[in-house]
Design a protein around this motif. Structure first.
Motif, PDB file in Angstrom:
ATOM      1  N   TYR A  29      10.109  -6.783  -5.940  1.00 26.71           N
ATOM      2  CA  TYR A  29       8.665  -6.540  -5.831  1.00 26.71           C
ATOM      3  C   TYR A  29       7.884  -7.826  -6.063  1.00 26.71           C
ATOM      4  O   TYR A  29       7.025  -8.212  -5.264  1.00 26.71           O
ATOM      5  CB  TYR A  29       8.294  -5.484  -6.869  1.00 26.71           C
ATOM      6  N   LEU A  30       8.211  -8.515  -7.154  1.00 26.83           N
ATOM      7  CA  LEU A  30       7.492  -9.755  -7.457  1.00 26.83           C
ATOM      8  C   LEU A  30       7.780 -10.831  -6.421  1.00 26.83           C
ATOM      9  O   LEU A  30       6.903 -11.632  -6.078  1.00 26.83           O
ATOM     10  CB  LEU A  30       7.885 -10.240  -8.849  1.00 26.83           C
ATOM     11  N   ARG A  54       4.127 -13.293  -0.072  1.00 21.70           N
ATOM     12  CA  ARG A  54       2.915 -12.997   0.693  1.00 21.70           C
ATOM     13  C   ARG A  54       1.825 -14.022   0.386  1.00 21.70           C
ATOM     14  O   ARG A  54       1.141 -14.503   1.285  1.00 21.70           O
ATOM     15  CB  ARG A  54       2.426 -11.594   0.360  1.00 21.70           C
ATOM     16  N   VAL A  55       1.645 -14.308  -0.874  1.00 23.88           N
ATOM     17  CA  VAL A  55       0.589 -15.251  -1.234  1.00 23.88           C
ATOM     18  C   VAL A  55       0.925 -16.646  -0.714  1.00 23.88           C
ATOM     19  O   VAL A  55       0.045 -17.382  -0.250  1.00 23.88           O
ATOM     20  CB  VAL A  55       0.381 -15.249  -2.762  1.00 23.88           C
ATOM     21  N   SER A  56       2.177 -16.996  -0.780  1.00 23.17           N
ATOM     22  CA  SER A  56       2.537 -18.340  -0.324  1.00 23.17           C
ATOM     23  C   SER A  56       2.449 -18.471   1.181  1.00 23.17           C
ATOM     24  O   SER A  56       2.442 -19.587   1.693  1.00 23.17           O
ATOM     25  CB  SER A  56       3.958 -18.674  -0.781  1.00 23.17           C
ATOM     26  N   GLU A  87       8.366 -10.361  -3.274  1.00 29.88           N
ATOM     27  CA  GLU A  87       7.562 -10.068  -2.079  1.00 29.88           C
ATOM     28  C   GLU A  87       6.123 -10.516  -2.263  1.00 29.88           C
ATOM     29  O   GLU A  87       5.509 -11.095  -1.360  1.00 29.88           O
ATOM     30  CB  GLU A  87       7.618  -8.569  -1.783  1.00 29.88           C
ATOM     31  N   GLU A  88       5.568 -10.229  -3.425  1.00 23.59           N
ATOM     32  CA  GLU A  88       4.169 -10.621  -3.646  1.00 23.59           C
ATOM     33  C   GLU A  88       4.015 -12.128  -3.624  1.00 23.59           C
ATOM     34  O   GLU A  88       3.054 -12.665  -3.050  1.00 23.59           O
ATOM     35  CB  GLU A  88       3.667 -10.056  -4.978  1.00 23.59           C
ATOM     36  N   ALA A  89       4.937 -12.826  -4.246  1.00 22.92           N
ATOM     37  CA  ALA A  89       4.855 -14.282  -4.240  1.00 22.92           C
ATOM     38  C   ALA A  89       4.991 -14.832  -2.822  1.00 22.92           C
ATOM     39  O   ALA A  89       4.305 -15.790  -2.442  1.00 22.92           O
ATOM     40  CB  ALA A  89       5.952 -14.858  -5.142  1.00 22.92           C
TER      41      ALA A  89
END
Lengths: 626, 173
Positions: free
Chosen positions: A40-41, A47-49, A43-45
């Motif tokens: 999960y984390l 996306r932001v990158s 994926e979020e990282a």
């Protein structure tokens, strides 16, 4: 190690010291929850990158630094420390050059870090106790413990990328000087993707995100407004495109519903046997699963439906309808089915009805437009009983499995079985009703609008101000009190109203006849009009006829044109009335005798509406002029 | 007595070289932090103008997070450079950004789901998320840029990722 989102986040970022990282690795082996949280984390990282980057060209950088006061107008702009050798005036950003540099936001693999090189100065990681939500207290920074670089990244599988072709990153076309910045760039370099590795490592291997360039403005005047107009035009185009797509989708769905509804119709022969719907261009839902692969007759055994032995060879003297129990077909166009064509049966089943060789046998063209009827519950239950009776005696009632050793169904039987298949699960009724319900849902706003309109019209008709003059019959429905013995007639006798200049319907003689007539009274005779009185009120003018007598005489009040009010009192006598003191409404009055009637003609100053009523004790006629 | 006199750099070459190297990163960071490229350029200019007056003690070692700190502060406090005019005159004058930004419809103004989810996250959490995942700063540098401790930065980042992920998954359906 406790499950902690904070510790997982630090693990993703590589901010844990080697000891904590090892403990976390061991914990992740047996904790599914933390593995899910790690993904999960990651994926979020990622996306932001992958957000878009902005590139400021050199002349804009010079302008900005000059405006801030860091350099002068004539000072040259220093070269980037990570400039591409041999680059142009505006070198590509480092993430497009394929190499690492100071401006690269993420650090690619560093061989020295993987080999356990000593940490850089000032790049030490901190060791802290993760926050577990249990009120454990503040984080503590161990003193003097320098464990490694924050950027150190350990590749768990160094040989993972072997065999993967290298990524060729080319410079986007919109970064070339002189090109139109509003043109949509070639998405080739942006769409280069690599197999997503596990976790946060994706950001280290994925292709460079799209770059937005800050291009200089050749002519500043009007460019800002032009940009706004372009943005608005783009929004408008996007909105229009969405609306068009929505409309086309709705239309396609509506057409599809109609086709599905037509295909679900169950058609019957004159004898009542069931035939599938010969809708051209629409695949039969029941046979859709078998449309492409049509098994051999020996394999055509439906797992959930009874098997009928309808081979024409076994029953050469019986027609299909007789086999189903509907009696012989009465039409002369229906002939006994020919012997089954094995080659046609083994041929692939076409999706469109009528193109299979056996279709002509099962659905003659003469029957395409014949009588159709939707099977009722009785038909369905009768068909079920007949089909159950064809099964072997070893099967209990309701068991639809084929009898052991039962002959395989032929092509004709399979088609009839498919046609009757929706009857078992009542699919046609449900499907058709659902389609109809969907149509109703689509037409619900129209129905609601029509209903609201009808209600508004009805309310308007019921509560609207009626301009229709009251006819004599209406006025006579409220008779005046007859005689002094009656109670006060003011409450009982509603005043009749007449408007000037309106046609009363039946009482409309030629001009200058009376335009509207009010007839009241109960036919009293021998009445004497003692006098006429006038009273003026704001917006109202009243004329009172004082009468001496028992019963109220018949009185006709009429307006002639817009300036004459004629009051005819039948069977009454009287003298000259008094003239009005004010000429605001009634200017003058004169009285004439016409046989036994007494006629008063009032000259009006303007058009009025008249209401007439009798008052009792003493008897008097009241005219209210509005 | 606290000396608040601006410390003017006599030699700005190091600062110019530092800004030259990291200007793209900072503009990208500010763009996604405030959501508008024009505002981002003004805030970066304001941060650089402030940074040139209050330079760090060690520009070579701590210059990068210090620049991000200046830009983050400018974005948080809406410090633009040049400042926007005040009073009734601003109604009749449209100021242009110092560096004109030709809005590229393909990327800069594209409001995708990630951007929308990002703008729902509070400012500090959003800044921590961008500093770490977009700019690639370490926790220590994120703490410097956000004027917090590294532990607080770690908490901000973990909370930001959780909130951003929840919002993204909700609006991406």
């Amino acid at each position: 190690v406790k499950c902690s989102l904070l510790q997982l986040s630090c693990y993703v970022d590589g901010e844990l010291n080697p000891q904590q990282r090892g403990q976390m690795d061991a914990h992740l082996v047996g904790c599914n929850r933390c593995r899910g949280g790690l993904a999960y984390l990651g994926e979020e990282a990622h996306r932001v990158s992958s957000l878009a980057r902005v590139h400021v060209p050199d002349h804009s950088v010079h302008e900005l630094l000059e405006m801030v006061g860091l350099i002068g107008a004539a000072d040259p702009l220093p070269e980037r420390s990570n400039a591409v050798p041999g680059g142009t005036d505006s070198p590509a950003p480092p993430w497009l050059s394929g190499g690492s540099g100071g401006a690269l936001p993420w650090d690619p693999r560093r061989a020295e870090a993987e080999a356990g090189a000593p940490p850089e100065e000032g790049g030490e990681a901190f060791d802290f106790v993760p926050f577990d939500g249990g009120g454990g207290g503040e984080f503590s920074m161990p003193e003097g413990e320098v464990t490694g670089s924050a950027y150190r990244w350990t590749d768990p599988d160094p040989g993972r990328d072997e065999g993967i072709p290298p990524i060729q990153l080319s410079r986007p076309t919109y970064l070339v000087e002189g090109t139109d910045p509003f043109e949509v760039p070639d998405p080739g370099p942006e769409t280069t993707t690599v197999d997503p590795p596990h976790g946060y490592e994706a950001s280290s291997h994925s292709a460079a995100p799209p770059v937005t360039e800050l291009t200089p403005e050749p002519a500043r005047a009007g460019a800002f407004a032009e940009t706004g107009v372009r943005s608005l035009a783009g929004e408008a185009r996007s909105l229009f495109r969405r609306v068009v797509e929505r409309i086309s989708t709705e239309r396609a769905l509506a057409g599809n519903h109609q086709d599905i509804e037509a295909s679900l119709e169950v058609r019957t022969t004159p004898g009542g046997s069931l035939l599938p719907s010969p809708v051209s261009g629409v695949a039969e839902p029941a046979a859709a699963a078998q449309a492409q692969v049509w098994p051999a007759p020996s394999q055509q055994v439906h797992p959930s439906q009874p098997v009928l032995d309808l081979e024409p060879a076994t029953h050469p003297s019986r027609s299909v309808a007789e086999e189903l129990g509907h009696g012989p077909l009465s039409t002369s166009t229906w002939s006994p089915p020919p012997p089954a064509n094995e080659a046609a049966d083994l041929a692939p089943r076409p999706a469109v009805w009528g193109t299979h060789p056996n279709d002509a046998v099962e659905a003659p063209a003469e029957l395409a437009g014949r009588s159709q009827r939707t099977p009722t519950d009785d038909d369905i239950s009768a068909s079920m009983d007949r089909l159950r009776s064809t099964m072997g005696p070893s099967h209990p009632a309701g068991d639809v499995r084929p009898a052991p050793g039962a002959p395989a169904v032929g092509a004709l039987g399979a088609r009839l079985r498919d046609a009757a298949a929706p009857l078992w699960d009542r699919r046609p009724a449900v499907a058709i009703s659902s389609v109809q319900a969907r149509h109703l849902r689509r037409e619900r706003p129209l129905i609601a609008f029509a209903g609201v309109t009808a209600v508004v019209l009805m309310v308007g008709l019921a509560t609207g101000r009626s301009e229709t003059p009251v006819t004599g019959a209406t006025a006579q429905s409220h008779p005046a009190p007859a005689g002094g013995g009656q109670t006060n007639g003011k409450a009982a006798a509603a005043p009749a109203v007449a408007a000037p200049g309106q046609q009363p319907g039946s009482a409309a003689p030629a001009a200058p006849q009376a335009a509207s007539v009010i007839s009241i009274g109960s036919g009293g005779t021998g009445v004497k009009v003692a006098g006429v009185r006038y009273g003026a009120h704001p917006g109202d003018f009243r004329i009172v006829f004082d009468m001496n007598g028992g019963a109220a005489p018949n009185v006709a009040v009429a307006t002639v044109g817009t300036d004459v009010l004629r009051v005819t009192v039948s069977g009454a006598t009287g003298g000259s009335p008094a003239q009005p003191s004010t000429t605001a409404v009634v200017t003058s009055v004169k009285v004439t005798h016409s046989g036994a009637d007494l006629v008063y003609e009032f000259q009006l100053a303007h058009a009025v509406q008249v209401a007439a009523a009798f008052e009792s004790s003493p008897l008097r006629l009241v005219l209210d002029l509005h | 007595m606290v000396n608040v006199t601006p410390h003017v750099l006599h030699d700005t070459s190091d600062l110019v070289a530092l800004v030259r190297d990291h200007l793209d990163e900072m503009v990208s960071y500010a763009t996604h932090l405030v959501g508008d490229p024009d505002d981002a350029v003004e805030f970066v200019a304001g941060g650089l103008q402030h940074a040139s007056r209050f330079p760090p003690a060690q520009l070579s070692s701590g210059g990068r997070p210090w620049l991000y700190r200046a830009v983050t502060r400018a974005c948080r406090q809406q410090l633009r450079y040049p400042p926007r005019p005040h009073g009734p005159a601003r109604l009749f004058r449209r100021t242009r950004p110092p560096v004109h930004v030709e809005i590229d419809a393909t990327a800069a103004e594209r409001m995708n789901t990630v951007k929308r989810a990002l703008m729902t996250v509070p400012f500090d959490r959003r800044a921590a998320l961008l500093l770490r995942d977009l700019a690639g700063l370490s926790y220590r540098d994120v703490g410097v840029a956000l004027e917090t401790s590294p532990e607080a930065a770690a908490r901000l980042l973990a909370g930001a990722r959780r909130q951003f992920g929840a919002v993204y998954r909700e609006i991406a359906l």
